[in-house]
Design an enzyme around this catalytic site. Sequence first.
Site, short mmCIF file in Angstrom:
data_model
loop_
_atom_site.label_atom_id
_atom_site.label_comp_id
_atom_site.label_asym_id
_atom_site.label_seq_id
_atom_site.Cartn_x
_atom_site.Cartn_y
_atom_site.Cartn_z
N CYS A 1 0.81 -1.23 0.00
CA CYS A 1 0.00 0.00 0.00
C CYS A 1 0.84 1.27 0.00
CB CYS A 1 -0.95 0.00 1.19
SG CYS A 1 -2.12 -1.36 1.09
N HIS B 1 -3.62 7.13 1.51
CA HIS B 1 -3.88 5.84 0.87
C HIS B 1 -5.28 5.39 1.28
CE1 HIS B 1 -4.03 1.67 0.08
NE2 HIS B 1 -3.87 1.32 1.34
N ASN C 1 -9.96 -0.50 -1.85
CA ASN C 1 -8.53 -0.28 -1.60
C ASN C 1 -7.76 -0.84 -2.81
OD1 ASN C 1 -5.84 -0.61 -0.81
ND2 ASN C 1 -6.35 -1.15 1.31
N1 COA Z 1 -18.97 -9.41 5.97
C1 COA Z 1 -19.60 -9.75 7.10
N2 COA Z 1 -18.98 -10.08 8.24
C2 COA Z 1 -17.64 -10.08 8.22
C3 COA Z 1 -16.90 -9.74 7.06
C4 COA Z 1 -17.63 -9.41 5.92
N3 COA Z 1 -17.02 -9.06 4.77
N4 COA Z 1 -15.59 -9.82 7.36
C5 COA Z 1 -15.50 -10.19 8.64
N5 COA Z 1 -16.73 -10.35 9.17
C6 COA Z 1 -17.11 -10.74 10.53
C7 COA Z 1 -16.01 -11.50 11.23
O1 COA Z 1 -16.07 -12.86 10.90
C8 COA Z 1 -16.38 -11.25 12.68
O2 COA Z 1 -17.42 -12.10 13.03
P1 COA Z 1 -17.51 -12.73 14.52
O3 COA Z 1 -17.61 -11.55 15.44
O4 COA Z 1 -18.72 -13.57 14.45
O5 COA Z 1 -16.22 -13.48 14.71
C9 COA Z 1 -16.94 -9.83 12.67
O6 COA Z 1 -17.28 -9.56 11.30
C10 COA Z 1 -15.98 -8.79 13.18
O7 COA Z 1 -14.71 -9.00 12.57
P2 COA Z 1 -13.52 -8.01 12.80
O8 COA Z 1 -12.39 -8.43 11.93
O9 COA Z 1 -13.25 -7.83 14.25
O10 COA Z 1 -14.19 -6.66 12.25
P3 COA Z 1 -13.64 -5.21 12.23
O11 COA Z 1 -14.63 -4.31 12.83
O12 COA Z 1 -12.24 -5.12 12.73
O13 COA Z 1 -13.63 -4.91 10.67
C11 COA Z 1 -12.02 -4.74 8.92
C12 COA Z 1 -12.83 -5.68 9.83
C13 COA Z 1 -11.14 -5.62 8.06
C14 COA Z 1 -12.98 -3.96 8.06
C15 COA Z 1 -11.21 -3.79 9.82
O14 COA Z 1 -10.51 -4.49 10.78
C16 COA Z 1 -10.25 -2.97 9.03
O15 COA Z 1 -10.63 -2.20 8.18
N6 COA Z 1 -8.94 -3.10 9.30
C17 COA Z 1 -7.95 -2.41 8.52
C18 COA Z 1 -7.78 -3.14 7.25
C19 COA Z 1 -7.03 -2.38 6.23
O16 COA Z 1 -7.08 -1.18 6.17
N7 COA Z 1 -6.30 -3.12 5.41
C20 COA Z 1 -5.56 -2.57 4.39
C21 COA Z 1 -4.32 -2.03 4.95
S1 COA Z 1 -3.51 -1.10 3.81
#
Ligand code: COA
Length: 348
Positions: free
Chosen positions: A114, A275, A305
């Site tokens: 990224c 980004h 992204n």
């Molecule tokens: N749709 C529905 N549910 C989903 C899902 C999706 N696409 N992806 C994950 N879940 C579920 C998980 O399984 C979890 O379920 P559970 O509570 O039953 O175990 C729940 O949602 C919460 O997951 P979690 O990973 O804790 O969610 P979050 O609030 O942290 O959101 C991201 C997940 C990935 C959106 C978030 O962590 C994020 O944006 N992180 C940064 C990622 C990023 O920027 N990456 C690129 C870097 S350059």
Amino acid sequence: MIRSIIAGIGKYVPSTVVTNNDLTNFMDTTDEWIQERTGIKERRYAHRTEETTTTMGVEAAKVAIERAGLTPQDIDFIIFATLSPDYYFPGCGVLLQRAMQMKQVGALDIRNQCSGFVYAVSVADQFIKSGMYKNILVVGAEKHSFGLDFSTRGRNVSVIFGDGAGAVVLQATEDTNRGILSTHLHSDGMDAEILAMFNPGTHANHWKADAATFNNAEMGDMFMSHTMIDEAQNFPNMDGPAVFKTAVVKFPEVILEALTANGYQSSDLQLLIPHQANLRIAQFVQQKLKLNDEQVFNNIQKYGNTTAASVPIALCEAWEAGKIKEGDLVCLAAFGSGFTWASALLKW
Ligand code: COA
């Protein structure tokens, strides 16, 4: 004193729009979940066979070169940032050089995920400031859609990423009122596995499972094995919450580093191009730096992204929308896998 200016900028996004609802055909997810957690409404996916990371990079580069008033023959050096190259090797830089019938200039590929584009800009800036090159083509492009796990297993990663490309021509100038003021690069490999795609790769983790002895067949299996495919080990892995926690610290840090190094404060910024990792991360950064809505540009809602392509696509779109004028103070900032993070501060 020589400085680098952005003499031309271009972007290319594939025509196929994939909405959050479209993704519900493959996996257990909802439009509501994706929008609430990431801000993403839709993303673009490249044509499966006719578009590659390189072809999209070429389209963006054509626009950037034309807007710089140049031809591909005027380019002295190519820097191509991507994590989704057409081939394992050689890199996309030479493929772009061939496709654009450029001179036999140097082509460098950057693998910084990224933050790849901001790293690439920094490298180009050093070549220009040293007097080695006058016109450098810097490209960030990704075709993520070829390699995501579209089952429910991969939903935390696959809903986030999209395809596209952006490019700039960095050009030498002696006008010290404009151009790149400074760039700032960082990494911390302690968290390398938090956001990573392990396979195919030369690490030894899967060897024991697939090759107890070293004979020819099993050696071949080490690179791409049935276990790897059966267990979906060839897809990206991400601990989303861990990425989020570090991103919201490192983004503001590296932006402030760039501002402070040049005697500015966040209130002096006309535009921050972060980004496009996640809208919630960008909003957190905006709040922390006390920036108003006009000072931050986001387009993740439309493209997801796009990793190395996200900063140049956003910069291009902001410029095309008239949000950047001559003399504006603009900051590019990125954070991603590695972890790596970087910023570039420039006077447009
Ligand atoms: N749709 C529905 N549910 C989903 C899902 C999706 N696409 N992806 C994950 N879940 C579920 C998980 O399984 C979890 O379920 P559970 O509570 O039953 O175990 C729940 O949602 C919460 O997951 P979690 O990973 O804790 O969610 P979050 O609030 O942290 O959101 C991201 C997940 C990935 C959106 C978030 O962590 C994020 O944006 N992180 C940064 C990622 C990023 O920027 N990456 C690129 C870097 S350059």
